[in-house]
Each structure stands twice: as C-alpha cells, then as structure tokens.
Design a protein around this motif. Structure first.
Motif, PDB file in Angstrom:
ATOM      1  N   PRO A   2      35.525  17.716  -4.193  1.00  0.00           N
ATOM      2  CA  PRO A   2      34.265  17.295  -4.823  1.00  0.00           C
ATOM      3  C   PRO A   2      33.365  18.454  -5.229  1.00  0.00           C
ATOM      4  N   LEU A   3      33.619  19.629  -4.660  1.00  0.00           N
ATOM      5  CA  LEU A   3      32.763  20.779  -4.959  1.00  0.00           C
ATOM      6  C   LEU A   3      33.197  21.540  -6.212  1.00  0.00           C
ATOM      7  N   LEU A   4      34.433  21.322  -6.675  1.00  0.00           N
ATOM      8  CA  LEU A   4      34.956  22.129  -7.784  1.00  0.00           C
ATOM      9  C   LEU A   4      34.147  21.913  -9.062  1.00  0.00           C
ATOM     10  N   PHE A   5      33.743  22.996  -9.704  1.00  0.00           N
ATOM     11  CA  PHE A   5      33.173  22.875 -11.045  1.00  0.00           C
ATOM     12  C   PHE A   5      34.288  22.432 -11.997  1.00  0.00           C
ATOM     13  N   ASP A   6      33.947  21.575 -12.969  1.00  0.00           N
ATOM     14  CA  ASP A   6      34.948  21.192 -13.983  1.00  0.00           C
ATOM     15  C   ASP A   6      35.359  22.414 -14.792  1.00  0.00           C
ATOM     16  N   THR A   7      34.387  23.279 -15.076  1.00  0.00           N
ATOM     17  CA  THR A   7      34.679  24.502 -15.834  1.00  0.00           C
ATOM     18  C   THR A   7      35.512  25.443 -14.986  1.00  0.00           C
TER      19      THR A   7
END
Ligand SMILES: Nc1ncnc2c1ncn2[C@@H]1O[C@H](COP(=O)(O)OP(=O)(O)OP(=O)(O)O)[C@@H](O)[C@H]1O
Ligand SMILES: [Mg+2]
Length: 267
Positions: free
Chosen positions: A222-227
């Motif tokens: 859940p913490l991952l940036f989409d970029t």
C-alpha cells in the motif's frame, strides 16, 4: 518537511531529493534543501558552488552546533541562496563528526536536557519561525545514525527509497523500524508518505522480481508510489551537468514530473 531515506547506499536519495526540490521550485514553491549527509551530494547538486568545501565553516554542522543562534542568525550565516526560491543548508565531510560532538560536548552542556535527536529540529524550527518555506527537503546519509535520526525527528513526512537489490530489500524492515522508534520517542506526527522505487531497469528480471516481492507484501504494497523512476543515463548525468543549461534535463527529470504530482496529492 520531507525526508528522503534508506540506509542502503546508492539508492538515489540525493538525486531524487535534489530533483524533487528543483521540481517544486519550478512549480513556484519556495524550497529549502537540507543536506544531512557528510558526502555533500545534495549540496553539489543544488548549491551551485565550485566545491562543497566552500562551506566548511558555515555548513549544516556549524548551524546545528550554534545552539545560541536565532532564526535570523541561522538564515544569514548558514542558509545559502543559489536562487530566490531555492535555498540550501549545505554539508561537507566534517558533518561526520556530528555524533562525536554530541557525545563529547553537547550532552555535557545542555541545560535544557534536549534529546540529541532533536538538534536539527530545534535549529530548523528557529529558522522557519524567521523565514517561511513551502517545502523543506532533507537528504540523509546511507546509515541509521544520528544524522538520519535527526532528519526523521525534524521531518513531517518521510519517503523511503528502494532500488531493486537484495541489500536494499533487506534494509527496508529496519528502516521502517527506525521510523517507528523515532515516531514513538521524538516525532509522533511523522508520516510515512510512501516507497519510491528507483533506478529501475525494466529489462532486468531481478528488478521485476524485487518489485513483485514488494507488491506481494501486505505492509509494503500500500505504500508504493505508482510512479517508478527508471534507470536513465541522463538522470545519472545530472551530477555532471546540473539543472542550469543542461540540454538533456527534460529527459533526465521526466519520471519526476509524475512523481512530484503524486507526492503533492499524497501530502
Ligand atoms: N534514475 C537514475 N538513473 C541512473 N542513474 C541514477 C539514477 N538515480 C541515481 N543515479 C545514479 O546512481 C548513483 C547513486 O545515486 P545517489 O547518489 O543519488 O544515491 P544515494 O542514495 O544518495 O547514495 P548514498 O547512499 O551514497 O548517499 C549516482 O551515481 C547517481 O548519479
Ligand atoms: Mg546520497
């Protein structure tokens, strides 16, 4: 006040923090870069100086040691102003002596019993009560020592850098443990904004494997940036050519356009 961190070396902390600071200035924000790494790489990228050693006697180390200084003194003595909307508190090698100063001097003449983890925050609070910035971007060294703890204690937000390697993967749990200890003891309001995957080479199967491992982890996913920030020669060469008159700058910072937008949404 956004901290870029991970104790694994070479994970694009300095490159990403400096580019983010630059991108925010391009959007009209007033930004202060704070270099907490004795390597002085953020300083090299942002301070527009011939050498980081120009700052030997008025760097972040002296700013933190000058415990009697007012916000105005700090602004005048330690804040360097390469551009109107981009200021920098620089670092150079002697910042490595910060822990020695804490444990041989600071703790013995510290009438307020200030926690040594709050030295940077105390200094920046004084500065910010004198001079207002929209963003303060803090770069950290590849270690979990006093510089990083001070940065996490001063920040309002932290971005965890991840470059796809086993060493960086193994570093993640301890970095988050450190964030939690700092939240518990020094800075309850610190927000973990996300994990930024960087230096990604999409052709490498091991890069994909590490990304998949993060996506499959219930805490990290859940913490991952989409970029994601791709490995690009032009991005690496920012350390050579800087931000001014760099013919390949647009290509070098392309991914960071998306990242900055996503970051601003998350704040
Ligand atoms: N997206 C990228 N593409 C290509 N090279 C990159 C990219 N990001 C960073 N680099 C290069 O990778 C190296 C490590 O980056 P950087 O110095 O920013 O990492 P760091 O985490 O700050 O390192 P340290 O832990 O030593 O402070 C540098 O040579 C930098 O130019
Ligand atoms: Mg660095």
């Amino acid at each position: 006040m956004i901290v870029f961190g991970i104790q694994k070396g070479g994970s694009s902390k300095s490159t990403s923090s400096a580019i983010t600071a630059y991108m925010l200035t391009q959007q009209g924000y007033k930004v202060l870069g704070v270099d907490m790494d004795p390597q002085g790489n953020m300083t090299s990228l942002l301070a527009n100086a011939e050498s980081i050693y120009e700052f030997r006697s008025n760097s972040i180390l002296e700013a933190m040691k000058d415990t009697q200084a007012s916000g105005e003194d700090i602004y005048n003595s330690y804040v360097h102003k390469p551009a109107d909307n981009l200021h920098v508190i620089p670092a150079e090698d002697l910042l490595a002596t910060f822990p020695r100063w804490i444990y041989t001097e600071f703790i013995h003449r510290n009438p307020q019993r200030l926690n040594p983890g709050l030295i940077l925050k105390t200094m920046l609070d004084k500065l910010l009560s004198y001079y207002n910035y929209d963003f303060v971007i803090i770069d950290t060294p590849p270690a979990l020592g006093d510089q990083t703890v001070n940065a996490l204690a001063a920040g309002t937000h932290v971005i965890t850098m991840f470059e796809p390697s086993k060493f960086c993967f193994d570093a993640l749990p301890t970095f988050f443990e450190t964030i939690n200890i700092v939240k518990r003891d020094l800075n309850p309001g610190l927000v973990s904004v996300g994990i930024l995957c960087t230096i990604i080479d999409a052709r490498r199967t091991d890069s994909r494997m590490f990304m998949d491992a993060l996506k499959g982890n219930e805490f990290f996913a859940p913490l991952l940036f989409d970029t994601i920030i791709h490995r690009k020669a032009t991005t690496g060469r920012i350390s050579l050519y800087g931000f001014e008159q760099n013919a390949e700058l647009e290509n070098a910072i392309e991914d960071y356009n998306f990242f900055t937008k996503e970051l601003l949404k998350r704040l």
